[in-house]
Every structure is written in C-alpha cells, then in structure tokens.
Design a protein around this motif. Structure first.
Motif, PDB file in Angstrom:
ATOM      1  N   UNK A  82      26.903 -15.742  20.324  1.00 33.22           N
ATOM      2  CA  UNK A  82      27.295 -16.501  19.146  1.00 33.22           C
ATOM      3  C   UNK A  82      28.327 -17.584  19.401  1.00 33.22           C
ATOM      4  N   UNK A  83      28.808 -17.703  20.631  1.00 38.44           N
ATOM      5  CA  UNK A  83      29.777 -18.752  20.958  1.00 38.44           C
ATOM      6  C   UNK A  83      28.999 -19.997  21.377  1.00 38.44           C
ATOM      7  N   UNK A  84      29.203 -21.082  20.668  1.00 38.75           N
ATOM      8  CA  UNK A  84      28.478 -22.313  20.986  1.00 38.75           C
ATOM      9  C   UNK A  84      29.046 -22.960  22.245  1.00 38.75           C
ATOM     10  N   UNK A  85      28.187 -23.626  23.016  1.00 39.39           N
ATOM     11  CA  UNK A  85      28.681 -24.353  24.189  1.00 39.39           C
ATOM     12  C   UNK A  85      29.728 -25.379  23.766  1.00 39.39           C
ATOM     13  N   UNK A  86      30.679 -25.647  24.661  1.00 40.85           N
ATOM     14  CA  UNK A  86      31.774 -26.542  24.309  1.00 40.85           C
ATOM     15  C   UNK A  86      31.450 -28.011  24.499  1.00 40.85           C
TER      16      UNK A  86
END
Length: 112
Positions: free
Chosen positions: A56-60
């Motif tokens: 659930x962590x989007x790419x930066x």
C-alpha cells in the motif's frame, strides 16, 4: 512482487578482495577488514528494510510525478518512441579530434 535476497554468511574477506578487484581498487591490509565490516553493516540495513511491510505504500518517484502531470495524462505528454534516422557517421567522425574513421580515439585512462 518483491524479491528478497538472503545473506546467510555475510561478506568475507575474499568477497571484499573480489569486489575491490572488480572495482579496480587497491585496498591495504588495514582497509580490507574495515570494508568487510562496512559492507556487512550495509547488508544488515538492507535486510532490515526487506522486513518492512510496504504493502500500500506508493512509489516515491515516478516520471509522471516528476512532470507534475495528472495520472490520466502521463502517457500522452511524453513523445512517442519511434525509429528515426541516426546522425551521419562520416560527419561526426570528421569533427572528432581523433578518429580512425569508424570510432573515436581517446586516451587510455584505466591501467591494469
């Protein structure tokens, strides 16, 4: 899908010597154990990062974000990837400081 790499034994002095050889580095006998310790510490930190749940962590950093485009316009703003003619080799080689007509000639910078 993420890939996890396991480092069971860590970096050995033989590994340090091989990496130094590949990188064309000359390490002293005092530097080798220090490099071994540093590389093992880096791998330890990477192992800790691999344990984190990033679901659930989007790419930066994505190209669309760097261009500050809305998600639905990302593909439209970039040019099409199409075949185009290359530069004229003879013209490029004629303007080179040194050439054999086919390749640039440059001074040797790496000694082995």
């Amino acid at each position: 899908m993420s890939e996890t790499v396991e480092f069971a034994e860590g970096v050995t002095l033989a590994d340090v010597r091989r990496v130094a050889e590949l990188a064309n580095l000359e390490l002293t006998a005092e530097e080798e154990p220090r490099m071994q310790r540093d590389l093992n510490a880096i791998l330890g930190h990477v192992a800790q990062l691999n344990e984190l749940d990033t679901t659930g962590v989007e790419p930066m950093a994505q190209v669309g974000q760097m261009l500050a485009l809305p998600k639905d316009e990302v593909g439209r703003a970039l040019r099409l990837d199409e075949v185009r003619p290359s530069v004229n080799r003879a013209a490029v080689m004629a303007s080179a400081p040194e050439s054999d007509g086919r390749f640039f000639k440059v001074p040797k910078v790496i000694e082995r």
